[in-house]
Design a protein around this motif. Structure first.
Motif, mmCIF file in Angstrom:
data_model
loop_
_atom_site.group_PDB
_atom_site.id
_atom_site.type_symbol
_atom_site.label_atom_id
_atom_site.label_comp_id
_atom_site.label_asym_id
_atom_site.label_seq_id
_atom_site.Cartn_x
_atom_site.Cartn_y
_atom_site.Cartn_z
ATOM 1 N N GLY A 1 -2.597 -5.523 1.124
ATOM 2 C CA GLY A 1 -2.044 -4.380 0.395
ATOM 3 C C GLY A 1 -3.108 -3.467 -0.175
ATOM 4 O O GLY A 1 -4.303 -3.589 0.122
ATOM 5 N N ILE B 1 4.915 -0.197 9.051
ATOM 6 C CA ILE B 1 4.357 -0.132 7.690
ATOM 7 C C ILE B 1 3.956 1.301 7.345
ATOM 8 O O ILE B 1 4.164 1.762 6.220
ATOM 9 C CB ILE B 1 3.164 -1.100 7.572
ATOM 10 C CG1 ILE B 1 3.679 -2.553 7.591
ATOM 11 C CG2 ILE B 1 2.339 -0.834 6.318
ATOM 12 C CD1 ILE B 1 2.608 -3.593 7.793
ATOM 13 N N PHE C 1 7.206 3.314 6.688
ATOM 14 C CA PHE C 1 7.840 3.005 5.407
ATOM 15 C C PHE C 1 6.916 3.225 4.206
ATOM 16 O O PHE C 1 7.339 3.059 3.060
ATOM 17 C CB PHE C 1 8.333 1.551 5.406
ATOM 18 C CG PHE C 1 9.340 1.252 6.475
ATOM 19 C CD1 PHE C 1 10.376 2.121 6.746
ATOM 20 C CD2 PHE C 1 9.253 0.073 7.224
ATOM 21 C CE1 PHE C 1 11.319 1.841 7.729
ATOM 22 C CE2 PHE C 1 10.194 -0.217 8.205
ATOM 23 C CZ PHE C 1 11.227 0.675 8.459
ATOM 24 N N LYS C 2 5.637 3.570 4.493
ATOM 25 C CA LYS C 2 4.647 3.819 3.442
ATOM 26 C C LYS C 2 4.545 2.634 2.480
ATOM 27 O O LYS C 2 4.461 2.795 1.251
ATOM 28 C CB LYS C 2 4.991 5.104 2.675
ATOM 29 C CG LYS C 2 4.977 6.342 3.558
ATOM 30 C CD LYS C 2 5.289 7.608 2.770
ATOM 31 C CE LYS C 2 5.255 8.833 3.677
ATOM 32 N NZ LYS C 2 5.581 10.081 2.955
ATOM 33 N N THR C 3 4.540 1.445 3.067
ATOM 34 C CA THR C 3 4.473 0.215 2.273
ATOM 35 C C THR C 3 3.027 -0.063 1.865
ATOM 36 O O THR C 3 2.115 0.069 2.674
ATOM 37 C CB THR C 3 5.018 -0.974 3.085
ATOM 38 O OG1 THR C 3 6.300 -0.627 3.613
ATOM 39 C CG2 THR C 3 5.148 -2.212 2.227
ATOM 40 N N ARG C 4 2.837 -0.455 0.618
ATOM 41 C CA ARG C 4 1.487 -0.765 0.118
ATOM 42 C C ARG C 4 1.401 -2.161 -0.483
ATOM 43 O O ARG C 4 0.296 -2.632 -0.763
ATOM 44 C CB ARG C 4 1.075 0.260 -0.960
ATOM 45 C CG ARG C 4 0.955 1.688 -0.459
ATOM 46 C CD ARG C 4 -0.226 1.869 0.484
ATOM 47 N NE ARG C 4 -0.354 3.262 0.900
ATOM 48 C CZ ARG C 4 0.299 3.798 1.932
ATOM 49 N NH1 ARG C 4 1.108 3.039 2.652
ATOM 50 N NH2 ARG C 4 0.123 5.066 2.252
ATOM 51 N N GLU C 5 2.544 -2.805 -0.710
ATOM 52 C CA GLU C 5 2.542 -4.152 -1.275
ATOM 53 C C GLU C 5 3.339 -5.080 -0.360
ATOM 54 O O GLU C 5 4.338 -4.668 0.235
ATOM 55 C CB GLU C 5 3.150 -4.150 -2.676
ATOM 56 C CG GLU C 5 2.353 -3.336 -3.689
ATOM 57 C CD GLU C 5 2.992 -3.360 -5.066
ATOM 58 O OE1 GLU C 5 4.048 -4.026 -5.224
ATOM 59 O OE2 GLU C 5 2.438 -2.728 -5.979
ATOM 60 N N PHE C 6 2.904 -6.340 -0.283
ATOM 61 C CA PHE C 6 3.513 -7.280 0.645
ATOM 62 C C PHE C 6 3.713 -8.634 -0.025
ATOM 63 O O PHE C 6 2.899 -9.062 -0.845
ATOM 64 C CB PHE C 6 2.621 -7.429 1.888
ATOM 65 C CG PHE C 6 2.362 -6.116 2.567
ATOM 66 C CD1 PHE C 6 3.257 -5.611 3.503
ATOM 67 C CD2 PHE C 6 1.239 -5.364 2.246
ATOM 68 C CE1 PHE C 6 3.037 -4.384 4.114
ATOM 69 C CE2 PHE C 6 1.005 -4.135 2.858
ATOM 70 C CZ PHE C 6 1.909 -3.645 3.788
ATOM 71 N N ASN D 1 15.254 -1.340 0.106
ATOM 72 C CA ASN D 1 14.082 -2.202 0.033
ATOM 73 C C ASN D 1 14.266 -3.443 0.911
ATOM 74 O O ASN D 1 13.335 -3.869 1.603
ATOM 75 C CB ASN D 1 13.829 -2.630 -1.420
ATOM 76 C CG ASN D 1 12.605 -3.509 -1.555
ATOM 77 O OD1 ASN D 1 11.479 -3.078 -1.373
ATOM 78 N ND2 ASN D 1 12.833 -4.790 -1.866
ATOM 79 N N VAL E 1 13.855 -2.377 4.665
ATOM 80 C CA VAL E 1 12.461 -2.082 5.009
ATOM 81 C C VAL E 1 11.649 -3.362 5.145
ATOM 82 O O VAL E 1 10.964 -3.594 6.144
ATOM 83 C CB VAL E 1 11.833 -1.159 3.943
ATOM 84 C CG1 VAL E 1 10.309 -1.109 4.094
ATOM 85 C CG2 VAL E 1 12.416 0.245 4.044
ATOM 86 N N ARG E 2 11.740 -4.227 4.144
ATOM 87 C CA ARG E 2 10.894 -5.407 4.127
ATOM 88 C C ARG E 2 11.362 -6.453 5.144
ATOM 89 O O ARG E 2 10.540 -7.174 5.711
ATOM 90 C CB ARG E 2 10.813 -5.957 2.697
ATOM 91 C CG ARG E 2 10.333 -4.883 1.715
ATOM 92 C CD ARG E 2 10.089 -5.387 0.334
ATOM 93 N NE ARG E 2 8.718 -5.849 0.166
ATOM 94 C CZ ARG E 2 7.663 -5.052 0.071
ATOM 95 N NH1 ARG E 2 7.791 -3.753 0.192
ATOM 96 N NH2 ARG E 2 6.460 -5.548 -0.120
#
Length: 212
Positions: free
Chosen positions: A38, A101, A104-109, A179, A182-183
């Motif tokens: 992340g 990723i 979805f502009k994901t930064r945390e996992f 959420n 997406v995840r």
């Protein structure tokens, strides 16, 4: 004809290309693992995976061209094509994961996602160990089978991590449906990467059975 084929010179550069592709897969896997840590480096890691995927495609293309140009191959042309295609599928799926990723502009996992990333790296490293052994199938049948079994074991363990992560996601994500969607898609992509490594292991096992 089998004895005659054994007397003819074989095109051995396939083994070198397999090893190159396996190293590329490990490079992609390690970059994916770093991505899943992340933070603000996530977009850069995604771009790096795209670059690595292009390298893998180039190696795959070289193998296909070599199949067409070679008179005698180390084992069946269809097996060579299927093996490099499955290897390329694994790297392609890592790229698909990075693309999702990015989208979805994901930064945390989640921790489970990071566990799956570590399993992907472990599978890639095992594949790297297998590749040099393919040039002597009969002599190396036992260690090849052992390494392939270890890949399959990792896939089973990753399935358990996936189930645990999805269960937690469903429980925690009820108030936020987007959420969850997406995840869960990221989890699905990671699972597919590991499934592709098991497909590679199965393909190699089939080659061993056929030629030993």
């Amino acid at each position: 004809m089998n004895w005659f084929r054994k007397l003819l010179p074989k095109e051995d550069r396939f083994f070198t290309l397999f090893e190159q592709h396996a190293r590329t897969a490990t490079e992609a896997a390690k970059t994916l693992e770093a991505l899943l840590a992340g933070g603000e480096e996530v977009p850069q890691r995604c771009r790096e995976i795209a670059t690595i995927e292009h390298k893998a495609d180039d190696i795959t293309r070289e193998v296909i061209l070599a199949i067409r140009a070679s008179f005698i191959t180390p084992f069946d042309r269809g097996d060579i094509k299927d093996l490099i295609s499955r290897m390329d599928d694994a790297v392609d799926q890592m790229h698909q994961t990075a693309k999702a990723i990015t989208l979805f502009k994901t930064r945390e996992f989640e921790p489970e996602m990071r566990e799956m990333g570590a399993a992907i790296v472990a599978c890639a490293r095992l594949l790297e160990e297998v590749m040099p052994l393919l040039s002597a199938l009969s002599r190396n049948a036992a260690p090849i089978s052992d390494l392939c079994l270890r890949i399959s074991t990792l896939e089973g363990q990753a399935d358990d991590v996936y189930d645990r992560g999805m269960k937690a996601l469903f429980k925690d994500g009820m108030p936020d449906a987007m959420n969850y969607i997406v995840r869960s898609q990221i989890y699905d992509h990671l699972e597919e990467v590991i499934d592709h490594f098991e497909d590679i292991a199965d393909q190699i096992q089939g080659i061993v059975v056929e030629h030993v």
